[in-house]
Scaffold this active site. Structure first.
Site, PDB file in Angstrom:
ATOM      1  N   GLY A  70      35.180   6.682 -72.743  1.00 55.05           N
ATOM      2  CA  GLY A  70      36.242   7.281 -73.546  1.00 55.05           C
ATOM      3  C   GLY A  70      37.350   7.891 -72.693  1.00 55.05           C
ATOM      4  O   GLY A  70      38.528   7.788 -73.034  1.00 55.05           O
ATOM      5  N   THR A  71      36.983   8.525 -71.603  1.00 51.12           N
ATOM      6  CA  THR A  71      37.988   9.178 -70.759  1.00 51.12           C
ATOM      7  C   THR A  71      38.972   8.145 -70.228  1.00 51.12           C
ATOM      8  O   THR A  71      40.194   8.326 -70.299  1.00 51.12           O
ATOM      9  CB  THR A  71      37.293   9.907 -69.585  1.00 51.12           C
ATOM     10  N   ASN A 150      35.118  16.898 -81.591  1.00 53.64           N
ATOM     11  CA  ASN A 150      33.735  16.912 -81.111  1.00 53.64           C
ATOM     12  C   ASN A 150      33.097  18.297 -81.144  1.00 53.64           C
ATOM     13  O   ASN A 150      31.886  18.425 -81.052  1.00 53.64           O
ATOM     14  CB  ASN A 150      33.656  16.329 -79.691  1.00 53.64           C
ATOM     15  N   SER A 198      33.433   5.089 -76.737  1.00 59.38           N
ATOM     16  CA  SER A 198      32.468   5.378 -75.674  1.00 59.38           C
ATOM     17  C   SER A 198      31.056   5.090 -76.189  1.00 59.38           C
ATOM     18  O   SER A 198      30.628   5.679 -77.188  1.00 59.38           O
ATOM     19  CB  SER A 198      32.590   6.852 -75.288  1.00 59.38           C
ATOM     20  N   ALA A 199      30.329   4.203 -75.494  1.00 63.70           N
ATOM     21  CA  ALA A 199      29.044   3.725 -76.023  1.00 63.70           C
ATOM     22  C   ALA A 199      27.941   4.791 -76.077  1.00 63.70           C
ATOM     23  O   ALA A 199      27.041   4.705 -76.917  1.00 63.70           O
ATOM     24  CB  ALA A 199      28.555   2.541 -75.186  1.00 63.70           C
ATOM     25  N   CYS A 327      30.887  23.446 -69.410  1.00 68.04           N
ATOM     26  CA  CYS A 327      30.224  23.996 -68.236  1.00 68.04           C
ATOM     27  C   CYS A 327      30.810  23.320 -66.998  1.00 68.04           C
ATOM     28  O   CYS A 327      30.545  22.159 -66.753  1.00 68.04           O
ATOM     29  CB  CYS A 327      28.733  23.741 -68.340  1.00 68.04           C
TER      30      CYS A 327
END
Ligand code: PLP
Length: 376
Positions: A70-71, A150, A198-199, A327
């Site tokens: 996805g990125t 998300n 994104s898988a 994080c």
């Protein structure tokens, strides 16, 4: 007992996906660019996967370009708009994923674009009038708005946004990473220029995804040059087992979508019912307890019930969830989404996110753990 309620971050692989990837690793080791028998077999596997994915999305295989996830897909859309399509103004929201926001901020630092943020209300919902007002001032901009958030689950009305975009001749990119394979998306009926996938968000492997580029409307150049793979749009030897595994996960997600959705929704309702019984004054962020993305429940606990060690305590007790905080290098950095929602410091948020592998027993366990932490 250890339970996993962080499926928005990533999902467990399906056995069928593992089997099919294993098989590909064993048998399709040749470089898909080689023109001999072995190479051609690898190439066929990639093109079969592309066709299958395109069929489910109702687009043509030539509109799908495999990426590392996805990125990269988001970066490719945004770079293409700025470097190839001459975009100078980008309209987005302050609660997009970092893969969009940081890419855009980088363009601002380089003096390439100006960002304009649409207004969002206290629930994080997009103000569509504000989008239209911005487009009146900056027509022919790029609009980048995610399909589902998300962290707080809010769903965008893609069709409404695309109608507004078309009226002002704007380009429309939607980060659909959390919705592809969770909802049926028909790209003949959804008028977008780019979507990202994104898988690992739908029980496929990590490190693989794709960008859809609407071939009737936009043409961009590659982000990665060299090799001529992906019809010259993404250099680098293809991740064959990733591609094949993603296509398998895609197929299974589409075959079982309604059933999986119902199961996950009933787990979520059960969790809400039990949380409401246990914590007076509990609230839910965004649309996560109503009509948001069904996999996400973003909880805002009442004042002073828990301290900021809540996530760590959940982890110690066997519950893996997320706070909606990123994080970074071991340090907990407050989430930009939570900051925009102005969550008071004495209230803790936890994002529980579900998959079809979760069970009622796991939800019961999680509620018991929360009670135990509350009483400790
Ligand atoms: N966009 C959204 C909405 C996401 O949730 C994620 C993953 O967390 C990404 C983009 C990035 O995808 P990937 O992990 O495949 O790079």
């Amino acid at each position: 007992m250890k339970i996993y309620l962080d499926n928005t971050a990533s999902t467990p692989l399906l056995n069928e996906v593992i089997d099919c990837m294993n098989d590909t690793m064993l048998n399709l080791f040749a470089n898909p660019s080689s023109i001999h028998f072995h190479g051609r077999n690898s190439k066929v596997a990639i093109e079969t996967a592309r066709k299958s994915i395109a069929k489910y999305l109702n687009c043509t295989p030539s509109e799908i370009f495999f990426t590392s996830g996805g990125t990269e897909a988001n970066n490719m859309a945004l770079y293409g708009c700025v470097y190839d399509l001459g975009v100078k103004h980008v309209i987005t929201s302050p609660i997009e994923h970092h893969a969009v926001l940081e890419t855009l901020e980088n363009f601002v630092h380089r003096g390439l674009i100006e960002i304009h943020f649409v207004k969002i209300n206290e629930k994080g919902q997009i103000d569509y009038d504000s989008l239209e007002n911005l487009l009146k001032t900056y027509p022919a901009s790029l609009v980048s708005l995610m399909h589902a958030n998300n962290e707080i689950s809010n769903l965008l009305s893609i069709n409404k946004v695309s109608r507004i975009c078309r009226k002002y001749d704007a380009i429309f990119h939607s980060d659909t990473v959390q919705t592809i394979c969770h909802y049926k998306i028909d790209l003949q009926k959804t008028d977008v220029d780019f979507v990202s996938c994104s898988a690992h968000k739908f029980h496929g492997p990590k490190g693989i995804g794709f960008i859809y580029i609407n071939k009737n409307r936009v043409k961009i150049s590659p982000l990665l040059f060299g090799g001529g793979q992906e019809r010259g749009m993404r250099g680098g030897t293809e991740n064959i087992y990733g591609v094949v595994g993603m296509a398998k996960a895609f197929e299974i997600a589409h075959q079982n979508m309604d059933l999986d959705m119902r199961k996950i929704l009933s787990l979520k309702s059960y969790m809400i019912e039990n949380l409401n019984k246990t914590f007076v004054g509990i609230e839910y962020l965004g649309d996560s307890a109503t009509d948001g993305l069904y996999t996400v429940l973003s909880v805002l606990f009442p004042e002073n019930v828990f301290d900021d060690m809540l996530l760590m305590r959940l982890d110690i007790e066997g519950v893996s969830a997320s706070s909606g905080s990123a994080c970074t290098s071991g340090a907990l950095k407050g989430s930009h989404v939570m900051k925009h929602l102005k969550i008071p410091e004495n209230r803790q948020t936890v994002r529980f996110s579900f998959s079809k592998f979760n069970t009622i027993e796991e939800i019961d366990f999680c509620i018991e753990v929360l009670k135990k932490i509350k009483n400790s």
